[in-house]
Structure formats: structure tokens, C-alpha cells
Motif scaffolding. Structure first.
Motif, PDB file in Angstrom:
ATOM      1  N   GLU A 150     -11.214  10.910  -2.339  1.00 15.77           N
ATOM      2  CA  GLU A 150     -12.469  11.201  -1.627  1.00 15.77           C
ATOM      3  C   GLU A 150     -12.881  12.655  -1.850  1.00 15.77           C
TER       4      GLU A 150
ATOM      5  N   LEU B 140      -5.804   8.313  -0.490  1.00 20.50           N
ATOM      6  CA  LEU B 140      -7.240   8.182  -0.737  1.00 20.50           C
ATOM      7  C   LEU B 140      -7.990   9.466  -0.430  1.00 20.50           C
TER       8      LEU B 140
ATOM      9  N   ASP C  34       3.693   9.378  -0.932  1.00 19.92           N
ATOM     10  CA  ASP C  34       2.503   8.636  -0.518  1.00 19.92           C
ATOM     11  C   ASP C  34       2.242   7.524  -1.526  1.00 19.92           C
TER      12      ASP C  34
ATOM     13  N   HIS D  34       0.813  -1.223   0.000  1.00 18.27           N
ATOM     14  CA  HIS D  34       0.000   0.000   0.000  1.00 18.27           C
ATOM     15  C   HIS D  34       0.848   1.276   0.000  1.00 18.27           C
TER      16      HIS D  34
ATOM     17  N   ILE E  18     -12.647  12.718  12.991  1.00 22.67           N
ATOM     18  CA  ILE E  18     -14.041  13.155  12.949  1.00 22.67           C
ATOM     19  C   ILE E  18     -14.884  12.122  12.206  1.00 22.67           C
TER      20      ILE E  18
END
Ligand code: GDG
Length: 457
Positions: A374, A370, A366, A158, A344
Motif C-alpha cells: 500500500e 500488505l 510476516d 496467509h 484510522i
């Protein structure tokens, strides 16, 4: 269809209430497991001094079984905090300066991987396919092969894979590379990571590739590929549309008054470029005095890995920096940076993405990122915000409609912010459509299906 076994450090066991929506990766893998029937094994997240002799916790959820093992506190220190997060994580993110080598930790990493293999092997049937995830578990295939398993085993990384000169600074790089060569399919986020891996293999004289994808090393043949991970694009877009009405989102919108909102969302991690990002925001305000009191930068940064000293130091550094900028530039009725150090709720996050005019995603390195995806999926296609994205995020290989920046170039990022905030609606729409089309095709189910198709081919 063969049964699927997934192994990852942590396992997203459904809580049965459906209250907390699972992340895209969990949804995609759970769907694949349900289709084929299967097993997901990993660490329970708990420590237990009798871990070696205690039973696995087994949770049956229809066609999918979850199997969790505890680890001893020493195992967690050495394998997880010590080697995975203080050696492999910094090295794979090109941070040679932050890698901390200890023989004990290195040995612990290989020992715990053997332990995972011992837990898994008795559960494996001869025609199962096994999919192992991420840098915590690189040597797992080696251990399973030693136990005589000949199953197809795939591995997906990942995070980025570094070039040879970076990798070779790690004392056990040879064992790590040999470990990777025991898989049948190696998946990376981007073609650059795949090329770096091929370069490492070649430089070590360990093996070579015939067509860029087929490798030969240690008397075995295996494939490599770039499989950029996605999100559940359509579902997230719908989720964000509904989230706009969320009371906390509405309250936030009112509280920023008519100012433009810039949003950043990252685990507190040195790879995410937070200090450079705050510098760029400060520079943007200095270069554009008319923007003062007209913008609010909301940075949501849940703490992570606080047990690792480098992370603890970072927490202090970023908080001090945000405080300094607010003190220097803020006015009695305007706080330029809202810096939040807690996680949050997902609906609030989705709604905040939607009302933000700019998504500021500037990691120094990175695997994918994601948050960038998003942010794009959450936009209103008629009047979308602009994504400002680091060219060192894997997502930059796909999201051509973003304003790509070099996060080390503070002036450049400040210019991109100014450009994003003044971009015409037409250009914003064109850029958004381009990114959305790619993301609707390359969503997380596509990622999962492509990897499994190649692993079983
Ligand atoms: C690794 C690789 C790769 C963040 N804050 C909150 C929150 N989040 C969610 C985001 C997003 C996820 O966490 C973060 O994912 P990223 O991909 O951005 O980064 P990593 O955690 O470093 O993930 C990365 C990824 O694996 C997958 O392969 O893309 O490169 O480093 O989903 O939304 N979610 C909620 N509250 C928060 O405060 N609910």
C-alpha cells in the motif's frame, strides 16, 4: 463454471452502504464469488451459548450468499484465542518461546473445525469448489472428507509456514500436517513457505514431491504453490492521489512542519518488530545528530487480540518505549515519535502514506505484509518516498526496489533510514517504478485468478 464456496474465520459482509471500502482480499474474493455465484461461510464474530443448535444467519446479496455461524464463548476461547492465536500464530512466526500449549485448547480447535464442517456440508453441491482460508481452519478438509465430500478443496495460508524443526515443537504437528494433506491445492505466500512445507512432509516420512509442486502423501496426490497476495494496486494508487487533499492529511502535513515524515502502520503484534523498529529510529537519531528535529516518526498501531496475554504485555512495552525515547530525545517543539494506538480511517491512511518520505516496514516475520504494498502504491511516481522493508516479510520476495533490512540488526536498519532520507530523486523513481510494475501485474485479482485456475485445473 462451478460454484465457489469460500470459508474463512471472519466474513467481510458488505454493509450495503458502500461507506467503508472493503479490503483488497474481500474485493477480490467477492468478485470471484459474483462471477461464479457462491457462498461465503464463517464465524459471525458473536458468541451465543446456543450456537450449536441455532440457525445460520444467511444474507443474500445477489449471486453471493453469506452464511454466518455464532460460536459459544468457550469455543472462541479454545479455538480462536487458545489454539489459533496462542499456538499456530506464534509457531508459524517462529516464536517457540510464546507458544502456550493446553490440551483443552488443542481439542477445542479440532472440535470447532468439525462444527464448521457440520454447518457447511449440507450446503455443498457435488460440483462446488471450496476455498478455505488461513490457519484457523486447517483441519476443515479432513472433517469434510470424513463426511464423504469429494469436492475440490483448496487452502490458502496467509501467514508463513515454518521449517520442520520449528513446527515439530508443536504437540499436534502430525495431525496438522495430515490435515493439510487432505486438500487438493495448498497455497503459500512465498516459495520459501512452500519449501518449508515440503521439508516438513519429507522429514515426517509422510510424503514427498515429484517436481516441487506435486505432493504424494497418505495415498493422495495434491499440489502446492506460491501465490503471493497483492492489493488492488491501480485502485489504491488512485485512492491515495485523491486522499492527499483529505483535511486530516493536510492538517497532519502542516503539523509536522517541514520535517520528513517516516510512517509505520501495523496491528499491535509481536511479529511486527515494533520494539526493534523504535530502537532503530533512536539509533538513527544518535548516529545522525543533524536529523534531530528534522524528522517525525508516525507509528499507527491499532490494538489487536488484547484478550491474549502476550499482546497485552506488548501494548505496555511499546508504549513505554516510545514514551522513553520521546522523553530522552524530544524537545519543547519536537516530538520525535507519534505513537497512535487506534485505527484510522482508510482515506487518511492512504493520504499519510503518500506524504511520508519513508515507509518503515520491519516485521520479524510476516506472510506477505500488505502495508508495504500500500505504501508503494500510494506514492507520487514523480517524487516517491522510499520503502525500508524487512527481508523476513513475504513482500521482500517481490519488492526488489525496497531497501531490504534485517530487523534484528538495529544499526543496519538505522543506516537504511539514513540512506532512504538522503536518496536522490532519480534513484527513488527507479526503485519505485520497479516495484510498481511488479505490483500492477501481481495485484490481488491476479492472485485470486491464479489460485482458482490451479484449483479447478
Ligand atoms: C495477514 C498476514 C498478510 C492497519 N492499520 C490500519 C489499517 N490497517 C490495514 C492495512 C493493511 C492491513 O490492515 C494489514 O495487513 P498486513 O498484510 O500488513 O498484516 P496482517 O493483518 O497481519 O495480515 C500478512 C495478510 O494477512 C494478507 O494475506 O499480508 O502477512 O499476517 O491493509 O492498511 N487500516 C485502517 N486503519 C488502520 O489504522 N483503515
Amino acid at each position: 463454471m462451478s460454484r465457489l464456496i469460500v470459508v474463512s474465520n471472519r466474513v467481510p459482509v458488505p454493509d450495503g452502504t458502500g461507506a467503508a471500502p472493503a479490503g483488497g482480499l474481500a474485493v477480490a474474493l467477492q468478485a470471484a464469488l459474483e462471477e461464479r455465484g457462491g457462498l461465503w461461510l464463517g464465524w459471525s464474530g458473536k458468541t451465543n451459548e446456543e450456537a450449536e443448535t441455532s440457525d445460520l444467519t444467511v444474507i443474500d446479496a445477489g449471486p453471493v450468499t453469506y452464511a454466518l455461524t455464532d460460536l459459544t464463548a468457550n469455543d472462541v476461547d479454545e479455538y480462536y484465542f487458545g489454539f489459533a492465536n496462542r499456538v499456530l500464530w506464534p509457531i508459524c512466526h517462529y516464536r517457540l518461546d510464546l507458544a502456550e500449549y493446553g490440551r483443552k485448547e488443542m481439542a477445542g480447535y479440532f472440535r470447532v473445525n468439525r462444527f464448521f464442517a457440520e454447518r457447511l456440508a449440507p450446503l455443498v453441491r457435488p460440483d462446488d469448489i471450496i476455498w478455505i482460508h488461513d490457519y484457523h481452519l486447517i483441519p476443515l478438509a479432513t472433517e469434510l472428507r470424513h463426511m464423504g465430500l469429494t469436492n475440490r478443496i483448496g487452502f490458502f495460508l496467509h501467514i508463513p509456514w515454518p521449517p520442520a524443526d520449528v513446527l515439530f515443537t508443536m504437540p499436534v504437528y502430525d495431525q496438522i500436517m495430515r490435515g493439510l494433506a487432505q486438500y487438493d491445492l495448498l497455497g503459500f505466500q512465498t516459495d520459501h513457505d512452500l519449501e518449508n512445507f515440503a521439508g516438513c512432509l519429507r522429514r515426517m516420512g509422510l510424503g514427498d514431491t515429484t517436481d516441487g509442486f506435486q505432493f504424494h502423501a497418505q495415498g493422495r496426490s495434491f499440489r502446492g504453490g506460491a501465490y503471493g497476495i497483492g492489493i488492488e494496486t491501480a485502485a489504491f494508487a488512485e485512492f491515495a492521489r485523491n486522499a492527499e487533499a483529505n483535511p486530516t492529511v493536510q492538517k497532519t502535513r502542516r503539523s509536522v512542519e517541514n520535517r520528513d515524515l517516516i510512517i509505520g502502520v501495523d496491528r499491535l503484534d509481536y511479529s511486527k518488530g515494533l520494539t526493534q523498529r523504535i530502537d532503530a529510529f533512536e539509533r538513527f537519531l544518535a548516529m545522525n545528530p543533524q536529523a534531530q528535529n528534522r524528522v517525525t516518526f508516525l507509528q499507527i498501531t491499532p490494538k489487536s487480540r488484547s484478550e491474549v496475554p502476550e499482546y497485552e504485555a506488548m501494548q505496555r512495552q511499546v508504549a513505554e518505549q516510545a514514551g522513553r525515547v520521546n522523553g530522552a530525545i524530544g524537545t519543547v517543539d519536537w516530538v520525535p515519535i507519534r505513537y497512535i494506538n487506534r485505527s484510522i480511517a482508510r482515506p487518511v491512511l492512504a493520504g499519510l502514506y503518500r506524504i511520508a518520505r519513508v515507509g518503515l516496514v520491519t516485521p520479524l516475520r510476516d506472510g506477505m505484509n500488505l502495508v508495504a504494498k500500500e505504501y508503494v502504491a500510494a506514492q507520487d511516481g514523480e517524487d516517491p518516498g522510499v520503502l525500508v522493508l524487512s527481508r523476513f516479510a513475504g513482500a521482500a520476495r517481490e519488492l526488489n526496489g525496497a531497501l531490504l533490512v534485517n530487523p534484528y540488526d538495529v544499526d543496519g536498519t538505522a543506516h537504511a533510514l539514513a540512506r532512504a532520507l538522503t536518496m536522490s530523486r532519480e534513484e527513488r523513481r527507479d526503485r519505485w517504478r520497479q516495484m510498481m510494475d511488479v505490483m500492477l501485474t501481481n495485484d490481488v485479482s491476479h492472485w485470486c485468478r491464479s489460485f482458482l485456475a490451479d484449483l479447478t485445473a
